[in-house]
Design a protein around this motif. Structure first.
Motif, PDB file in Angstrom:
ATOM      1  N   UNK A  51     -14.165  -5.749  -6.162  1.00 63.51           N
ATOM      2  CA  UNK A  51     -13.752  -5.200  -4.879  1.00 63.51           C
ATOM      3  C   UNK A  51     -12.326  -4.653  -4.981  1.00 63.51           C
ATOM      4  N   UNK A  52     -11.963  -3.842  -4.013  1.00 64.78           N
ATOM      5  CA  UNK A  52     -10.604  -3.296  -3.985  1.00 64.78           C
ATOM      6  C   UNK A  52      -9.583  -4.418  -3.874  1.00 64.78           C
ATOM      7  N   UNK A  53      -9.895  -5.435  -3.078  1.00 65.32           N
ATOM      8  CA  UNK A  53      -8.996  -6.562  -2.917  1.00 65.32           C
ATOM      9  C   UNK A  53      -8.796  -7.301  -4.241  1.00 65.32           C
ATOM     10  N   UNK A  54      -9.873  -7.503  -4.976  1.00 62.77           N
ATOM     11  CA  UNK A  54      -9.775  -8.187  -6.261  1.00 62.77           C
ATOM     12  C   UNK A  54      -8.923  -7.395  -7.245  1.00 62.77           C
ATOM     13  N   UNK A  55      -9.089  -6.083  -7.259  1.00 60.29           N
ATOM     14  CA  UNK A  55      -8.308  -5.257  -8.175  1.00 60.29           C
ATOM     15  C   UNK A  55      -6.825  -5.256  -7.806  1.00 60.29           C
ATOM     16  N   UNK A  56      -6.523  -5.349  -6.525  1.00 62.16           N
ATOM     17  CA  UNK A  56      -5.125  -5.442  -6.106  1.00 62.16           C
ATOM     18  C   UNK A  56      -4.515  -6.769  -6.564  1.00 62.16           C
ATOM     19  N   UNK A  57      -5.301  -7.837  -6.505  1.00 59.99           N
ATOM     20  CA  UNK A  57      -4.815  -9.132  -6.981  1.00 59.99           C
ATOM     21  C   UNK A  57      -4.555  -9.095  -8.489  1.00 59.99           C
TER      22      UNK A  57
ATOM     23  N   UNK B  88      -8.036  -6.094 -15.319  1.00 61.60           N
ATOM     24  CA  UNK B  88      -7.796  -5.087 -14.284  1.00 61.60           C
ATOM     25  C   UNK B  88      -8.822  -5.109 -13.160  1.00 61.60           C
ATOM     26  N   UNK B  89      -9.966  -5.734 -13.384  1.00 56.91           N
ATOM     27  CA  UNK B  89     -11.054  -5.624 -12.426  1.00 56.91           C
ATOM     28  C   UNK B  89     -11.829  -4.331 -12.595  1.00 56.91           C
ATOM     29  N   UNK B  90     -11.471  -3.550 -13.592  1.00 55.15           N
ATOM     30  CA  UNK B  90     -12.151  -2.271 -13.874  1.00 55.15           C
ATOM     31  C   UNK B  90     -12.829  -2.296 -15.239  1.00 55.15           C
ATOM     32  N   UNK B  91     -12.154  -2.919 -16.242  1.00 52.12           N
ATOM     33  CA  UNK B  91     -12.693  -2.994 -17.595  1.00 52.12           C
ATOM     34  C   UNK B  91     -12.708  -4.435 -18.089  1.00 52.12           C
ATOM     35  N   UNK B  92     -13.649  -4.727 -18.973  1.00 51.14           N
ATOM     36  CA  UNK B  92     -13.643  -6.018 -19.647  1.00 51.14           C
ATOM     37  C   UNK B  92     -12.447  -6.055 -20.602  1.00 51.14           C
ATOM     38  N   UNK B  93     -11.603  -7.067 -20.504  1.00 58.55           N
ATOM     39  CA  UNK B  93     -10.399  -7.100 -21.340  1.00 58.55           C
ATOM     40  C   UNK B  93     -10.711  -7.046 -22.828  1.00 58.55           C
ATOM     41  N   UNK B  94      -9.988  -6.205 -23.523  1.00 56.64           N
ATOM     42  CA  UNK B  94     -10.035  -6.081 -24.991  1.00 56.64           C
ATOM     43  C   UNK B  94     -11.409  -5.684 -25.525  1.00 56.64           C
ATOM     44  N   UNK B  95     -12.164  -4.982 -24.727  1.00 55.06           N
ATOM     45  CA  UNK B  95     -13.505  -4.545 -25.123  1.00 55.06           C
ATOM     46  C   UNK B  95     -13.515  -3.034 -25.347  1.00 55.06           C
ATOM     47  N   UNK B  96     -14.177  -2.568 -26.379  1.00 57.02           N
ATOM     48  CA  UNK B  96     -14.287  -1.134 -26.643  1.00 57.02           C
ATOM     49  C   UNK B  96     -14.981  -0.442 -25.475  1.00 57.02           C
ATOM     50  N   UNK B  97     -14.397   0.663 -25.056  1.00 52.91           N
ATOM     51  CA  UNK B  97     -14.913   1.395 -23.903  1.00 52.91           C
ATOM     52  C   UNK B  97     -15.717   2.605 -24.352  1.00 52.91           C
ATOM     53  N   UNK B  98     -16.857   2.775 -23.715  1.00 53.84           N
ATOM     54  CA  UNK B  98     -17.724   3.912 -24.026  1.00 53.84           C
ATOM     55  C   UNK B  98     -17.345   5.090 -23.138  1.00 53.84           C
ATOM     56  N   UNK B  99     -16.590   6.022 -23.710  1.00 56.89           N
ATOM     57  CA  UNK B  99     -16.158   7.218 -22.995  1.00 56.89           C
ATOM     58  C   UNK B  99     -16.409   8.430 -23.882  1.00 56.89           C
ATOM     59  N   UNK B 100     -16.416   9.595 -23.282  1.00 55.60           N
ATOM     60  CA  UNK B 100     -16.635  10.814 -24.070  1.00 55.60           C
ATOM     61  C   UNK B 100     -15.472  11.080 -25.015  1.00 55.60           C
ATOM     62  N   UNK B 101     -14.340  10.428 -24.754  1.00 53.55           N
ATOM     63  CA  UNK B 101     -13.151  10.613 -25.593  1.00 53.55           C
ATOM     64  C   UNK B 101     -12.967   9.458 -26.576  1.00 53.55           C
TER      65      UNK B 101
END
Length: 278
Positions: free
Chosen positions: A128-134, A77-90
């Motif tokens: 970047x925003x452009x990368x995430x759109x791609x 997604x350009x936002x998260x590392x694929x298939x990696x556990x995410x550290x969130x409060x939830x």
């Protein structure tokens, strides 16, 4: 194995989220394991993820809802590392902060909200925003082909653990969990002429015929060894030389030859001059 309380709670939540799914969210438990949930987030309008199809998993503990799930997003997604556990409060990174009143819909709504923000945490990346759109444009292809490969090797240790998806599985896991959506993706790829191996549109015959020789030179690999940037640079040189005549390629030789001849003639004339009287 899920406790009876967890099974009852998750069964109830599945009925609720199926009946009234939150905006841009669909989810269901695996047929083999009620503790393994699969979700798809659709990128909301006016975000870099607009129209993207983001698939991930929630792995619930046996004592849910008294402990939170592990959260992963498999689709690049350009936002998260694929298939990696995410550290969130939830997520399972913060079990003490988890509220048993929170449901699957609450967790996924929180994940979508975090995704569309710029806050960083373990498992998130910068782009970047452009990368995430791609990335968004290639999500359907990636989900249904596993990234265009049928290999089964994981990329790195971050993909290990229960609920992780090995990139390059040929889309087998996605197809098993989302057969109807996979069928839609396959139809979409055919309509858009998407190459299943690369995720890029296949050029039409007319587009190939209109490729000029000079442009084709940019893609050649002189000597059979140049790749990447080197191939582009050398290919550009081939194209430039193809457009030049003999005069253009030898102008410096002509210039130096003319200058040398001028100096030689001047010296000969100087040596033959009559000396003046003293």
């Amino acid at each position: 194995m899920a406790t009876p309380a967890a099974t009852k709670r998750l069964t109830k939540e599945y009925a609720a989220i199926s009946r009234s799914p939150p905006p841009y969210i669909v989810a269901h438990p695996s047929e083999r394991n009620i503790l393994e949930w699969h979700y798809i987030l659709t990128g909301p309008p006016e975000t870099p993820y607009e129209g993207g199809q983001y698939w991930g998993t929630l792995m619930f503990p046996p004592d849910y809802p008294f402990a939170p799930p592990a959260i992963r997003m498999h689709t690049p997604s350009g936002r998260f590392q694929p298939s990696t556990r995410l550290c969130l409060s939830i997520s399972d990174f913060h079990p003490k902060s988890f509220n048993p009143a929170w449901e699957v819909s609450t967790i996924l709504t929180g994940l979508l909200s975090f995704m569309t923000s710029e806050e960083m945490t373990t498992g998130s990346v910068r782009a970047s925003e452009h990368e995430r759109k791609l990335f968004a444009q290639r999500t359907r292809w990636w989900n249904s082909t596993g990234g265009g490969s049928k290999q089964t090797t994981a990329h790195n240790s971050n993909t290990r653990g229960i609920g992780a998806i090995k990139a390059g599985d040929g889309g087998a896991k996605f197809r098993a969990e989302w057969p109807e959506i996979d069928e839609e993706n396959t139809k979409w790829m055919k309509e858009k002429r998407i190459n299943p191996q690369t995720g890029l549109p296949t050029p039409t015959q007319s587009q190939q015929q209109h490729c000029l020789p000079e442009v084709a030179g940019l893609g050649r690999r002189p000597g059979g060894s140049a790749t990447g940037v080197g191939a582009v640079v050398q290919g550009g040189q081939v194209a430039r030389e193809a457009g030049q005549g003999w005069l253009g390629r030898n102008k410096w030789r002509i210039l130096f030859g003319t200058l040398f001849s001028y100096i030689l003639v001047a010296r000969m004339l100087g040596d033959g001059a009559v000396p003046s009287a003293g």
